[in-house]
Write a protein that holds these residues in place. Structure first.
Motif, PDB file in Angstrom:
ATOM      1  N   TYR A   1       0.932  -1.166   0.039  1.00  0.00           N
ATOM      2  CA  TYR A   1       0.028   0.091   0.044  1.00  0.00           C
ATOM      3  C   TYR A   1       0.794   1.179  -0.111  1.00  0.00           C
ATOM      4  CZ  TYR A   1      -3.755  -3.060   1.686  1.00  0.00           C
ATOM      5  OH  TYR A   1      -4.662  -4.150   1.736  1.00  0.00           O
TER       6      TYR A   1
ATOM      7  N   PHE B   1       1.917   5.581  -0.576  1.00  0.00           N
ATOM      8  CA  PHE B   1       1.420   6.623  -0.380  1.00  0.00           C
ATOM      9  C   PHE B   1       2.371   7.911  -0.612  1.00  0.00           C
ATOM     10  CE2 PHE B   1      -2.240   5.293   2.044  1.00  0.00           C
ATOM     11  CZ  PHE B   1      -1.613   3.890   2.420  1.00  0.00           C
TER      12      PHE B   1
ATOM     13  N   TYR C   1       3.058  11.863   0.100  1.00  0.00           N
ATOM     14  CA  TYR C   1       2.636  13.427   1.321  1.00  0.00           C
ATOM     15  C   TYR C   1       3.374  14.265   0.755  1.00  0.00           C
ATOM     16  CZ  TYR C   1       0.173   9.883   4.335  1.00  0.00           C
ATOM     17  OH  TYR C   1      -0.871   9.032   4.906  1.00  0.00           O
TER      18      TYR C   1
ATOM     19  N   LEU D   1       2.357  16.712   7.605  1.00  0.00           N
ATOM     20  CA  LEU D   1       1.940  16.228   6.042  1.00  0.00           C
ATOM     21  C   LEU D   1       0.796  16.126   5.717  1.00  0.00           C
ATOM     22  CD1 LEU D   1       4.801  15.352   7.482  1.00  0.00           C
ATOM     23  CD2 LEU D   1       4.579  13.024   5.928  1.00  0.00           C
TER      24      LEU D   1
ATOM     25  N   LYS E   1      -2.637   7.687  -2.848  1.00  0.00           N
ATOM     26  CA  LYS E   1      -2.553   6.407  -2.472  1.00  0.00           C
ATOM     27  C   LYS E   1      -2.697   5.470  -3.844  1.00  0.00           C
ATOM     28  CE  LYS E   1      -7.144   5.570  -0.924  1.00  0.00           C
ATOM     29  NZ  LYS E   1      -7.904   5.106   0.391  1.00  0.00           N
TER      30      LYS E   1
ATOM     31  N   PHE F   1       7.310  13.324   0.580  1.00  0.00           N
ATOM     32  CA  PHE F   1       7.414  11.809   1.534  1.00  0.00           C
ATOM     33  C   PHE F   1       6.918  10.588   0.877  1.00  0.00           C
ATOM     34  CE2 PHE F   1      10.153  12.899   4.900  1.00  0.00           C
ATOM     35  CZ  PHE F   1       9.735  14.423   5.296  1.00  0.00           C
TER      36      PHE F   1
ATOM     37  N   ARG G   1       3.009   0.821   3.376  1.00  0.00           N
ATOM     38  CA  ARG G   1       2.298   0.091   4.464  1.00  0.00           C
ATOM     39  C   ARG G   1       2.149  -1.273   3.850  1.00  0.00           C
ATOM     40  NH1 ARG G   1      -3.859   1.069   6.392  1.00  0.00           N
ATOM     41  NH2 ARG G   1      -3.934  -0.489   8.203  1.00  0.00           N
TER      42      ARG G   1
ATOM     43  N   PHE H   1      -3.017  -4.533   5.198  1.00  0.00           N
ATOM     44  CA  PHE H   1      -4.094  -3.850   5.900  1.00  0.00           C
ATOM     45  C   PHE H   1      -4.016  -3.995   7.359  1.00  0.00           C
ATOM     46  CE2 PHE H   1      -7.995  -2.003   6.767  1.00  0.00           C
ATOM     47  CZ  PHE H   1      -8.772  -2.907   7.800  1.00  0.00           C
TER      48      PHE H   1
ATOM     49  N   TYR I   1       0.038  -1.904  11.134  1.00  0.00           N
ATOM     50  CA  TYR I   1      -0.398  -0.265  11.733  1.00  0.00           C
ATOM     51  C   TYR I   1       0.618   0.662  11.435  1.00  0.00           C
ATOM     52  CZ  TYR I   1      -2.999  -3.498  14.933  1.00  0.00           C
ATOM     53  OH  TYR I   1      -3.854  -4.231  15.316  1.00  0.00           O
ATOM     54  N   LYS I   2       1.726   0.323  10.652  1.00  0.00           N
ATOM     55  CA  LYS I   2       2.834   1.306  10.442  1.00  0.00           C
ATOM     56  C   LYS I   2       3.103   1.641   9.513  1.00  0.00           C
ATOM     57  CE  LYS I   2       5.400  -0.931  13.214  1.00  0.00           C
ATOM     58  NZ  LYS I   2       6.678  -1.271  13.935  1.00  0.00           N
ATOM     59  N   LEU I   3       3.025   2.929   8.930  1.00  0.00           N
ATOM     60  CA  LEU I   3       3.645   3.264   7.494  1.00  0.00           C
ATOM     61  C   LEU I   3       5.095   3.646   7.694  1.00  0.00           C
ATOM     62  CD1 LEU I   3       1.211   5.966   6.187  1.00  0.00           C
ATOM     63  CD2 LEU I   3       1.545   3.676   5.363  1.00  0.00           C
TER      64      LEU I   3
ATOM     65  N   PHE J   1       8.216   5.477   6.104  1.00  0.00           N
ATOM     66  CA  PHE J   1       8.540   6.785   5.366  1.00  0.00           C
ATOM     67  C   PHE J   1       9.832   6.636   4.535  1.00  0.00           C
ATOM     68  CE2 PHE J   1       4.667   9.541   5.919  1.00  0.00           C
ATOM     69  CZ  PHE J   1       4.033   8.650   7.009  1.00  0.00           C
ATOM     70  N   GLY J   2       9.843   7.283   3.494  1.00  0.00           N
ATOM     71  CA  GLY J   2      11.184   7.561   2.866  1.00  0.00           C
ATOM     72  C   GLY J   2      11.843   8.853   3.669  1.00  0.00           C
ATOM     73  N   ALA J   3      13.186   9.074   3.361  1.00  0.00           N
ATOM     74  CA  ALA J   3      13.860  10.316   3.952  1.00  0.00           C
ATOM     75  C   ALA J   3      13.438  11.567   3.323  1.00  0.00           C
ATOM     76  CB  ALA J   3      15.268  10.036   3.579  1.00  0.00           C
TER      77      ALA J   3
END
Lengths: 113, 114
Positions: free
Chosen positions: B32, B34, B36, B44, B49, B90, B94, B97, B100-102, B104-106
């Protein structure tokens, strides 16, 4: 609609003082809640997350703690701030029933002096 | 473990030119994905998505992203950049489903010059 409120927007605290940052969510029940810290305007560091009242997972051991006293309230705390705690703190939530990502609060700029 | 990489710290383009911000991902299952955007001293904001379906996803402010499974990429694109697109972007992933956590890239700083 779902919204998130985070306050204060800015905070200047002396070293050794306590900290309490609050985040509340509206328009959803049982959200997943998150605290991130962003240093130097770059990457995001996940500090804590919670999938329910009283359930806190810590990602990085440090000088901070988190609590979730109510379903839609998430608090970030410290008993004694360090200079290294300075940064931009972001709260976020995710609707556990959806396929979506996070919705972020507007952030708190913390400067420890 | 799931992760994303944004290979460019900074992207500079002239207003009116195409904008591309690169992202590659690594997950063990179906991702999944995304994007931002963050403006200075702000939280953000969600852009778009990809969960399933068409590989080309359209999002806010004229942005779109192309999911490429063979290249494990999810690049963000805008056909004609505006000065107001200057911000920090960013990518995030994920892993299913139940996660719980995404991750993120730097982040990639985009500067659009007039």
């Amino acid at each position: 609609s779902q919204t998130i409120h985070q306050w204060p927007a800015t905070l200047v605290q002396p070293v050794g003082s306590p900290l309490s940052l609050e985040c509340t969510v509206e328009g959803t029940s049982n959200p997943n809640l998150y605290w991130y810290r962003q240093a130097a305007g770059r990457g995001l560091q996940l500090l804590f997350y919670s999938v329910g009242i009283g359930q806190i997972s810590s990602e990085v051991p440090q000088n901070l703690s988190a609590s979730r006293p109510q379903d839609r309230q998430f608090i970030l705390s410290s008993k004694k701030l360090l200079l290294s705690d300075s940064g931009f703190y972001l709260c976020a939530f995710q609707d556990g029933a959806s396929w979506d990502g996070y919705t972020f609060g507007s952030g708190t700029r913390l400067t420890v002096v | 473990a799931q992760s994303v990489a944004q290979p460019e710290d900074q992207v500079n383009v002239a207003e009116g030119n195409p904008l591309t911000v690169k992202c590659t991902y690594s997950v063990s299952g179906n991702p999944y994905l995304f994007w931002y955007v963050q403006y200075p001293n702000r939280g953000l904001q969600f852009l778009l998505k990809y969960i399933t379906g068409d590989n080309l996803v359209k999002g806010s402010y004229g942005f779109e992203a192309e999911f490429n499974k063979s290249q494990t990429s999810f690049h963000l694109k805008k056909p004609s950049a505006l000065v107001s697109d200057s911000a920090l972007y960013f990518c995030a992933v994920r892993e299913g489903f139940g996660d719980y956590k995404l991750s993120f890239g730097a982040g990639t700083t985009v500067t659009v010059r007039a």
